[in-house]
Design a protein around this motif. Sequence first.
Motif, PDB file in Angstrom:
ATOM      1  N   ALA B 271     -27.346 -11.415 -22.082  1.00 42.01           N
ATOM      2  CA  ALA B 271     -27.426 -10.593 -20.857  1.00 42.01           C
ATOM      3  C   ALA B 271     -26.191  -9.498 -20.959  1.00 42.01           C
ATOM      4  CB  ALA B 271     -27.287 -11.163 -19.447  1.00 42.01           C
ATOM      5  N   VAL B 272     -26.140  -9.051 -22.350  1.00 45.44           N
ATOM      6  CA  VAL B 272     -25.157  -7.541 -22.662  1.00 45.44           C
ATOM      7  C   VAL B 272     -26.170  -6.575 -23.232  1.00 45.44           C
ATOM      8  CG1 VAL B 272     -23.090  -8.899 -22.661  1.00 45.44           C
ATOM      9  CG2 VAL B 272     -24.602  -8.589 -24.812  1.00 45.44           C
ATOM     10  N   TRP B 273     -25.922  -5.499 -22.697  1.00 49.39           N
ATOM     11  CA  TRP B 273     -26.385  -4.272 -23.458  1.00 49.39           C
ATOM     12  C   TRP B 273     -25.510  -3.220 -24.145  1.00 49.39           C
ATOM     13  CZ3 TRP B 273     -26.834  -6.748 -18.940  1.00 49.39           C
ATOM     14  CH2 TRP B 273     -27.899  -7.243 -18.539  1.00 49.39           C
ATOM     15  N   GLY B 274     -25.864  -2.512 -25.012  1.00 43.46           N
ATOM     16  CA  GLY B 274     -25.038  -1.556 -25.673  1.00 43.46           C
ATOM     17  C   GLY B 274     -24.479  -2.199 -26.967  1.00 43.46           C
ATOM     18  N   GLY B 318     -19.644 -18.845 -20.632  1.00 48.16           N
ATOM     19  CA  GLY B 318     -18.224 -18.253 -20.503  1.00 48.16           C
ATOM     20  C   GLY B 318     -18.286 -16.999 -21.089  1.00 48.16           C
ATOM     21  N   LEU B 319     -18.112 -16.847 -22.555  1.00 49.12           N
ATOM     22  CA  LEU B 319     -17.982 -15.816 -23.150  1.00 49.12           C
ATOM     23  C   LEU B 319     -18.812 -14.660 -22.765  1.00 49.12           C
ATOM     24  CD1 LEU B 319     -17.565 -16.784 -27.157  1.00 49.12           C
ATOM     25  CD2 LEU B 319     -15.693 -15.639 -25.526  1.00 49.12           C
ATOM     26  N   GLU B 320     -19.944 -14.851 -22.539  1.00 51.35           N
ATOM     27  CA  GLU B 320     -20.977 -13.933 -22.465  1.00 51.35           C
ATOM     28  C   GLU B 320     -20.527 -13.187 -21.219  1.00 51.35           C
ATOM     29  OE1 GLU B 320     -25.861 -13.858 -21.937  1.00 51.35           O
ATOM     30  OE2 GLU B 320     -24.482 -14.511 -20.353  1.00 51.35           O
ATOM     31  N   ARG B 321     -20.040 -13.891 -19.979  1.00 49.04           N
ATOM     32  CA  ARG B 321     -19.626 -13.558 -18.691  1.00 49.04           C
ATOM     33  C   ARG B 321     -18.421 -12.669 -18.710  1.00 49.04           C
ATOM     34  NH1 ARG B 321     -20.190 -17.558 -13.844  1.00 49.04           N
ATOM     35  NH2 ARG B 321     -22.224 -16.790 -14.447  1.00 49.04           N
ATOM     36  N   MET B 333     -20.394  -9.941 -13.539  1.00 53.09           N
ATOM     37  CA  MET B 333     -20.087 -11.280 -13.787  1.00 53.09           C
ATOM     38  C   MET B 333     -21.000 -12.394 -13.062  1.00 53.09           C
ATOM     39  SD  MET B 333     -15.941 -11.490 -14.022  1.00 53.09           S
ATOM     40  CE  MET B 333     -15.578 -13.159 -14.463  1.00 53.09           C
ATOM     41  N   ALA B 334     -21.368 -11.774 -11.728  1.00 50.80           N
ATOM     42  CA  ALA B 334     -22.436 -12.607 -10.903  1.00 50.80           C
ATOM     43  C   ALA B 334     -23.739 -13.032 -11.733  1.00 50.80           C
ATOM     44  CB  ALA B 334     -22.514 -11.880  -9.704  1.00 50.80           C
ATOM     45  N   ILE B 335     -24.031 -12.170 -12.562  1.00 51.99           N
ATOM     46  CA  ILE B 335     -25.431 -12.633 -13.571  1.00 51.99           C
ATOM     47  C   ILE B 335     -25.312 -14.160 -13.886  1.00 51.99           C
ATOM     48  CG2 ILE B 335     -26.696 -11.982 -15.398  1.00 51.99           C
ATOM     49  CD1 ILE B 335     -25.787  -9.282 -15.329  1.00 51.99           C
ATOM     50  N   ALA B 336     -26.414 -14.641 -13.626  1.00 50.71           N
ATOM     51  CA  ALA B 336     -26.499 -16.173 -14.037  1.00 50.71           C
ATOM     52  C   ALA B 336     -26.263 -16.307 -15.484  1.00 50.71           C
ATOM     53  CB  ALA B 336     -27.803 -16.542 -13.687  1.00 50.71           C
ATOM     54  N   THR B 337     -25.766 -17.762 -15.844  1.00 51.32           N
ATOM     55  CA  THR B 337     -25.620 -18.141 -17.358  1.00 51.32           C
ATOM     56  C   THR B 337     -26.948 -18.133 -17.931  1.00 51.32           C
ATOM     57  OG1 THR B 337     -25.756 -20.479 -16.833  1.00 51.32           O
ATOM     58  CG2 THR B 337     -23.750 -19.700 -16.223  1.00 51.32           C
ATOM     59  N   PRO B 338     -26.876 -18.173 -19.155  1.00 45.91           N
ATOM     60  CA  PRO B 338     -28.209 -18.469 -20.012  1.00 45.91           C
ATOM     61  C   PRO B 338     -29.066 -19.778 -19.508  1.00 45.91           C
ATOM     62  CG  PRO B 338     -26.459 -17.872 -21.397  1.00 45.91           C
ATOM     63  CD  PRO B 338     -25.664 -18.141 -20.011  1.00 45.91           C
ATOM     64  N   ARG B 339     -28.176 -20.731 -19.235  1.00 45.62           N
ATOM     65  CA  ARG B 339     -29.027 -21.782 -18.907  1.00 45.62           C
ATOM     66  C   ARG B 339     -29.775 -21.682 -17.540  1.00 45.62           C
ATOM     67  NH1 ARG B 339     -25.540 -26.056 -19.306  1.00 45.62           N
ATOM     68  NH2 ARG B 339     -25.969 -26.443 -21.527  1.00 45.62           N
ATOM     69  N   GLU B 340     -29.008 -20.999 -16.757  1.00 51.73           N
ATOM     70  CA  GLU B 340     -29.717 -20.850 -15.329  1.00 51.73           C
ATOM     71  C   GLU B 340     -30.867 -19.823 -15.487  1.00 51.73           C
ATOM     72  OE1 GLU B 340     -25.585 -21.583 -13.014  1.00 51.73           O
ATOM     73  OE2 GLU B 340     -26.266 -19.586 -13.339  1.00 51.73           O
ATOM     74  N   ARG B 341     -30.657 -18.770 -16.318  1.00 49.74           N
ATOM     75  CA  ARG B 341     -31.808 -17.729 -16.531  1.00 49.74           C
ATOM     76  C   ARG B 341     -32.787 -18.327 -17.284  1.00 49.74           C
ATOM     77  NH1 ARG B 341     -27.481 -14.361 -18.637  1.00 49.74           N
ATOM     78  NH2 ARG B 341     -28.452 -14.771 -20.459  1.00 49.74           N
ATOM     79  N   GLY B 342     -32.817 -19.540 -18.024  1.00 52.01           N
ATOM     80  CA  GLY B 342     -33.639 -19.982 -18.919  1.00 52.01           C
ATOM     81  C   GLY B 342     -33.794 -19.001 -20.265  1.00 52.01           C
ATOM     82  N   ASP B 343     -32.850 -18.548 -20.529  1.00 53.50           N
ATOM     83  CA  ASP B 343     -32.823 -17.716 -21.765  1.00 53.50           C
ATOM     84  C   ASP B 343     -32.156 -18.278 -22.818  1.00 53.50           C
ATOM     85  OD1 ASP B 343     -33.975 -15.525 -20.942  1.00 53.50           O
ATOM     86  OD2 ASP B 343     -31.966 -14.262 -20.415  1.00 53.50           O
TER      87      ASP B 343
END
Lengths: 103, 350
Positions: B271-274, B318-321, B333-343
């Motif tokens: 969940a990062v862009w750019g 952690g790193l992604e956040r 930072m409030a965006i869910a972790t990859p596991r919670e997103r199912g990504d």
Amino acid sequence: MTPVEWAIVALAALGAFFSGVAAIGIIRLPDVYTRAHAASKSDTLGAVLTIAAAALALETGLSTAKAVFLLVFMFLTNPTAAHAVARAAKDQGIEPWTTENDQ
Amino acid sequence: MTTSDAFRLLVPVADSVSVRNTVAHVVDMATNAAEDRPVELHVVDVASTRAVDPDAIEELAAASDLLARVEAWVAEDAGGEPPANLKLVTDVIGAARYLFSPGDYADVLLEYADEQGIDRIVLDPEYNPGGAAPMLRPLTIELALADYEIEIEEAPVARRAQRTVLVRAASLPKYLAVFGASYLFYMLLSSWKPIDFGTGLLTATLVTVLLAPVAFSEQPSFARIGKQTVRMLVYTPYLLKEIAVANLQIAYVVLHPALPIDPEVVELQAAVWGDAAVTTLANSITLTPGTLTVSVTDRAFTIHSLTAGARADLFDGGLERAVRFVFYGRESMAIATPRERGDDGGNSDG
């Protein structure tokens, strides 16, 4: 020895240790991907610690700034190089080693 | 020249998304003009390789195939019965030499136009021979610069998508940012003698003039750069800690007599862009616990992981956040972790 000298020795020793780990890792690990792990992480830290020791030993402000630049570029280029190696391996169709290969 | 009063159109074509519409447009134009006077419609394919080259056979076959299709389209658009004074000429040109840049293509087209007495060149908007590399002048400009009395027109047909342009109008903030960064960098590497200030000024000015137009993909904002720099300083110690942990783990694994590794390739929709954020995350992943970025397409990361523990850390995000925090601020930072997103591509068992 002054505390700074101790710090220099400790950093240089740790740097040598991690560089050694990188070398051993490249020999012991089974395939190109796992070896890239050793090359990218241990080697970066080994070089960075050694440069940090040099930065402390140099004392004068400007040389330290240059050493810090070296650190920054190591952090930028080492993972990029490891990524390039891994991607080239993937493009060549090299299958990653898994624990099943061990049997 | 045969009949001097004929109106001659030249249309260079290649297999593009809008070539069909361009042909429809020129046939319409030619049919209208044919009411008053004879019209010659020259549709050409400009070959990039020479006819004697090994790969030329394939290219020339594709070219004549395209031209055959164009002939069918022209017949179709003219209502099956083209006006008697509309003449269609198709040809492959430029097969006598190698063509590299848009300038080379412009030369070949203008040569042909000169020989045939062309009055107007109509370009397909998606026609980009010789590449659309940002540093090259596009064909339209090359043609317009030529000293011929020929009208150049781009067919008014819908483009599928605008390409992103690398060279943008340089603005004052851009110049200031590039100049400041290059001067500072030069001075930090110099010995601070008086002459260094002069040579630094000169170098920074040169760098700015040459590179400011291609330096940023968007307008720089000093407020944003400042904020990102401060947050980067917060991120660095965190990253260093992660790197230290990563190295102890690798050292343990590598030096352990049994070599306890369990490598696996996993996919991650980050969940990062750019560009900058994705690059930072990709490099951070490579530097930290047992994970190595193998390839990245947009936001999809292919990651080689050395141990199961490393995979678990990765999907804890952690790193992604942290990278999101650096580039977009605290709220993101409030965006869910990859596991919670199912990504996590179904790899969450690790």
